[in-house]
Write an enzyme that holds these catalytic residues in place. Structure first.
Site, PDB file in Angstrom:
ATOM      1  N   ASP A  34       0.816  -1.212   0.000  1.00 19.93           N
ATOM      2  CA  ASP A  34       0.000   0.000   0.000  1.00 19.93           C
ATOM      3  C   ASP A  34       0.853   1.267   0.000  1.00 19.93           C
ATOM      4  O   ASP A  34       2.074   1.232   0.213  1.00 19.93           O
ATOM      5  CB  ASP A  34      -0.931   0.002   1.214  1.00 19.93           C
ATOM      6  N   LYS A  56      -3.674   3.547  -2.338  1.00 15.34           N
ATOM      7  CA  LYS A  56      -4.920   4.300  -2.428  1.00 15.34           C
ATOM      8  C   LYS A  56      -4.729   5.627  -1.708  1.00 15.34           C
ATOM      9  O   LYS A  56      -4.327   5.665  -0.553  1.00 15.34           O
ATOM     10  CB  LYS A  56      -6.070   3.536  -1.776  1.00 15.34           C
ATOM     11  N   MET A 170      -8.629   9.113   9.324  1.00 19.51           N
ATOM     12  CA  MET A 170      -9.196   9.639   8.067  1.00 19.51           C
ATOM     13  C   MET A 170     -10.170  10.789   8.311  1.00 19.51           C
ATOM     14  O   MET A 170     -11.209  10.896   7.663  1.00 19.51           O
ATOM     15  CB  MET A 170      -9.896   8.503   7.295  1.00 19.51           C
TER      16      MET A 170
END
Length: 255
Positions: A34, A56, A170
């Site tokens: 990732d 991502k 997030m």
């Protein structure tokens, strides 16, 4: 028999990888990694290991989750040992559970290798314990990006009122909204809050303040960053340590 290892790489500092995670990297025929994985860990892979980037970002996915799932299955089906390397812990907002479900449904052998999640590590490197006998006996790890729809307000009311410490993943882009929700559900405007950007890395930056002031003070902080809410943030005044290391480059904004 070949299998898939779903591995947590930790939050950024390469030294925080587990011994078992490091073994999984070294024995992989294929390594799917990732965006937030420390690049130094990729050097631990064998010279013949195939590296596949699956990063991502908030605005771009190099591969969809469905494509990643397919690759995991296809590579293992070729008799290859596959290591799926994720930042933090694969089961803490890492979609590792979804990938494991796909593997299980197809009868593909797999192992889960936990990693140190940013919700614990980033505050720790900033000198903020998520629990403390005098300040916090409960902690919740929550996402700033919710898909709960109509239940969203009930969810926030529950975590705000029932938990001493909130570690929010997030949530940087939604910081104003998060602060408004905290106030609406009973947290005083003077509640301490911290943002830790790029936690555990040489770029770590910590901004502290209160719910009433943090939006303006932290407007320059970008993802990835952890938001920590609660009295434990005050502990940073006495036990911050990472920025005192000679090699650390953390910038500090406090108040």
């Amino acid at each position: 028999m070949s299998k898939v290892y779903i591995v947590g790489a930790g939050p950024g500092d390469a030294d925080l990888i587990t011994v078992k995670g490091l073994k999984a990297i070294r024995q992989a025929d294929v390594l799917l990694y990732d965006r937030l994985v420390n690049q130094d860990l990729l050097e631990e892979a064998g010279s013949d290991t195939r590296l596949v980037y699956c990063g991502k970002s908030p605005d771009h996915h190099s591969l969809t989750q469905e494509e990643i799932n397919t690759l995991l299955c296809d590579f293992q089906g070729q008799g290859l040992t596959v290591t799926r390397l994720k930042g933090g812990d694969p089961f803490v907002f890492g979609r590792g559970g979804e990938e494991a479900e796909v593997l299980a449904a197809r009868g593909i052998p797999f192992e889960i290798v936990p990693g140190i999640t940013a919700g614990i590590a980033a505050p720790a490197y900033a000198g903020i314990p998520v629990t403390h006998r005098e300040h916090s006996s409960s902690v919740a790890f929550i996402s700033g990006v919710s898909k709960l729809g109509m239940e969203d307000e009930v969810y926030w009311e529950h975590v705000v009122k029932s938990m001493d410490t909130l570690c929010i993943y997030m949530g940087v882009r939604k910081l104003p909204d998060i602060c408004e929700r905290l106030l609406r559900h009973g947290r005083p405007g003077t509640t301490p809050i911290a943002l830790v950007g790029w936690g555990t890395t040489e770029w770590q930056e910590t901004v502290t303040g209160e719910i009433d002031t943090i939006v303006e003070k932290a407007e320059h902080i970008k993802n990835p960053a952890m938001i920590v809410v609660g009295e434990v943030v005050r502990c940073r005044e006495s036990i911050q340590w990472f920025e005192k290391l000679p090699e650390a480059k953390e910038m500090e904004v406090s108040g």
